[in-house]
Design a protein around this motif. Structure first.
Motif, PDB file in Angstrom:
ATOM      1  N   SER A  21       0.828  -1.202   0.000  1.00 40.27           N
ATOM      2  CA  SER A  21       0.000   0.000   0.000  1.00 40.27           C
ATOM      3  C   SER A  21       0.859   1.248   0.000  1.00 40.27           C
ATOM      4  N   GLU A  39      -6.170  -5.011   2.579  1.00 36.79           N
ATOM      5  CA  GLU A  39      -5.489  -3.964   1.819  1.00 36.79           C
ATOM      6  C   GLU A  39      -4.060  -4.378   1.470  1.00 36.79           C
ATOM      7  N   LEU A  55      -8.901  -4.746  -2.271  1.00 33.53           N
ATOM      8  CA  LEU A  55      -9.304  -3.407  -1.844  1.00 33.53           C
ATOM      9  C   LEU A  55     -10.798  -3.297  -1.563  1.00 33.53           C
ATOM     10  N   ASN A  56     -11.623  -4.028  -2.298  1.00 34.84           N
ATOM     11  CA  ASN A  56     -13.065  -3.973  -2.016  1.00 34.84           C
ATOM     12  C   ASN A  56     -13.380  -4.532  -0.633  1.00 34.84           C
ATOM     13  N   LEU A 111     -12.193  -1.999   1.917  1.00 33.72           N
ATOM     14  CA  LEU A 111     -13.109  -0.865   1.980  1.00 33.72           C
ATOM     15  C   LEU A 111     -14.349  -1.216   2.797  1.00 33.72           C
ATOM     16  N   LEU A 152      -7.568   4.974   2.134  1.00 35.02           N
ATOM     17  CA  LEU A 152      -7.929   3.994   1.117  1.00 35.02           C
ATOM     18  C   LEU A 152      -8.746   4.641   0.007  1.00 35.02           C
ATOM     19  N   ARG A 153      -9.667   5.514   0.381  1.00 36.70           N
ATOM     20  CA  ARG A 153     -10.446   6.238  -0.623  1.00 36.70           C
ATOM     21  C   ARG A 153      -9.527   7.074  -1.516  1.00 36.70           C
ATOM     22  N   ASP A 211      -6.363   6.557  -2.164  1.00 37.95           N
ATOM     23  CA  ASP A 211      -5.588   5.652  -3.004  1.00 37.95           C
ATOM     24  C   ASP A 211      -6.385   5.192  -4.225  1.00 37.95           C
ATOM     25  N   ARG A 212      -7.680   5.097  -4.070  1.00 38.53           N
ATOM     26  CA  ARG A 212      -8.526   4.644  -5.173  1.00 38.53           C
ATOM     27  C   ARG A 212      -9.022   5.801  -6.036  1.00 38.53           C
ATOM     28  N   GLY A 213      -8.536   6.995  -5.754  1.00 41.82           N
ATOM     29  CA  GLY A 213      -8.898   8.150  -6.564  1.00 41.82           C
ATOM     30  C   GLY A 213     -10.132   8.888  -6.116  1.00 41.82           C
ATOM     31  N   HIS A 214     -10.695   8.517  -4.959  1.00 39.24           N
ATOM     32  CA  HIS A 214     -11.902   9.184  -4.446  1.00 39.24           C
ATOM     33  C   HIS A 214     -11.479  10.353  -3.548  1.00 39.24           C
TER      34      HIS A 214
END
Length: 333
Positions: A69, A235, A240-241, A244, A281-282, A284-287
């Motif tokens: 990560s 993670e 990742l899902n 999350l 985490l958000r 990292d996922r582009g959110h």
């Protein structure tokens, strides 16, 4: 785990194919008449190349995984039991209290394989005497001993005590804590498969505690802590899902009336850490906008804690402000 199985299967296929193609030997009557077409003049080279690639796949599939990560390089808050784990140490030293009613269950199944594999480094360090209150249960005495051994970096003795801790746990609450400690221990060694198995066990028992004690805030905290471990290992393994979902549920528990409105600074800090775990985490996922909202909420919580106790929470506020400014700059840029 699926990636490991696929890697092993492909590695075996390539290795055995290369063994036959290169002419080193045969596997009965298998593949005796294979024609490599335009590569026939290079049969030996192709065979060795297949064996080499197969061997690499096998080694890669069998080696223990390490977390990848991007958040590993970030400045994190210090450890908060159940909300944030530092993988440089096997355990956090401020575990949850063992008070409150407990629901007995039958003896659990044999512990996961992590307890059978001690640390590879075992310094000959004499552990400090464990401090336990008068009238402590066997579980509490063993856990205090284990934490003292970990504090002295006596990993092999700590692993043996941990194995006993899992065996003597009699209630769902004790089993939750024992398996969560087991998960921490395995995660500290990079054995994420073993850690994931232990954390899942902890979550199962924690859900039973919460079902039996639906109005007990400590039951929410117990489950949130176990879910944080599930999220960490998921993670680290790239699931990742799953990570999350675990972090979302842990945060919802800490936002519940029993956790969010608690006057206990530890509960408020655990909420702040849970917000930041999910935010990272958000992000990292582009959110980024979701991450920004979560960090702003965490900053509000941490600012109140730091205003009340600067010595204890001042560094937390500095770290949260730095991450908030970093995400704000990315959103603006």
């Amino acid at each position: 785990m699926l990636a490991r199985i696929v890697g092993i299967i492909l590695g075996l296929i390539l290795t055995t194919s290369g063994y036959v193609i290169s002419g080193l030997g045969t596997l009965g009557t298998w593949a005796l008449s294979w024609d490599l077409g335009p590569f026939e003049p290079h049969r030996t080279t192709a065979g060795w190349a297949a064996m080499t690639l197969g061997g690499i796949l096998l080694v890669a599939a069998l080696l223990p995984r390490k977390g990848t990560s991007r958040r590993g390089t970030r400045r994190r808050k210090g450890s908060a039991r159940g909300g944030e784990r530092s993988l440089t140490k096997p355990f956090d030293m401020d575990g949850p209290q063992m008070d409150g009613p407990q629901m007995d269950r039958p003896e659990p199944a044999a512990p996961v394989s992590a307890i059978a594999a001690p640390m590879t480094i075992a310094p000959a360090v004499q552990a400090a005497p464990a401090s336990t209150p008068v009238g402590a249960t066997e579980f509490e005495i063993l856990r205090a001993e284990m934490l003292a051994l970990c504090g002295s970096e006596a990993w092999n003795p700590a692993a043996r005590v941990l194995a006993r801790l899992v065996r003597v746990a009699e209630s769902d609450r004790e089993r939750t804590i024992a398996y969560r400690d087991l998960g921490d221990f395995a995660a500290a060694q990079g054995r994420h498969d073993d850690a994931a198995e232990a954390y899942e066990e902890a979550v199962s028992y924690a859900r039973m505690v919460r079902k039996a004690q639906p109005n007990d805030p400590s039951a929410d905290e117990l489950l949130a802590g176990a879910l944080a471990g599930v999220g960490d290992t998921a993670e680290a393994e790239g699931r990742l899902n799953e990570a999350l979902a675990a972090f979302e549920e842990a945060l919802a528990l800490r936002r519940s009336p029993g956790g969010r409105e608690a006057a206990d600074p530890g509960a408020q800090r655990a909420l702040s850490v849970a917000l930041e775990r999910l935010a990272d985490l958000r992000e990292d996922r582009g959110h980024r906008m979701r991450a920004l909202d979560l960090y702003r909420e965490s900053y509000d919580v941490t600012a109140r804690l730091a205003a009340a106790d600067p010595a204890r929470f001042g560094l937390d506020l500095v770290a949260t402000r730095a991450r908030l400014e970093e995400i704000e700059a990315r959103v603006a840029g």
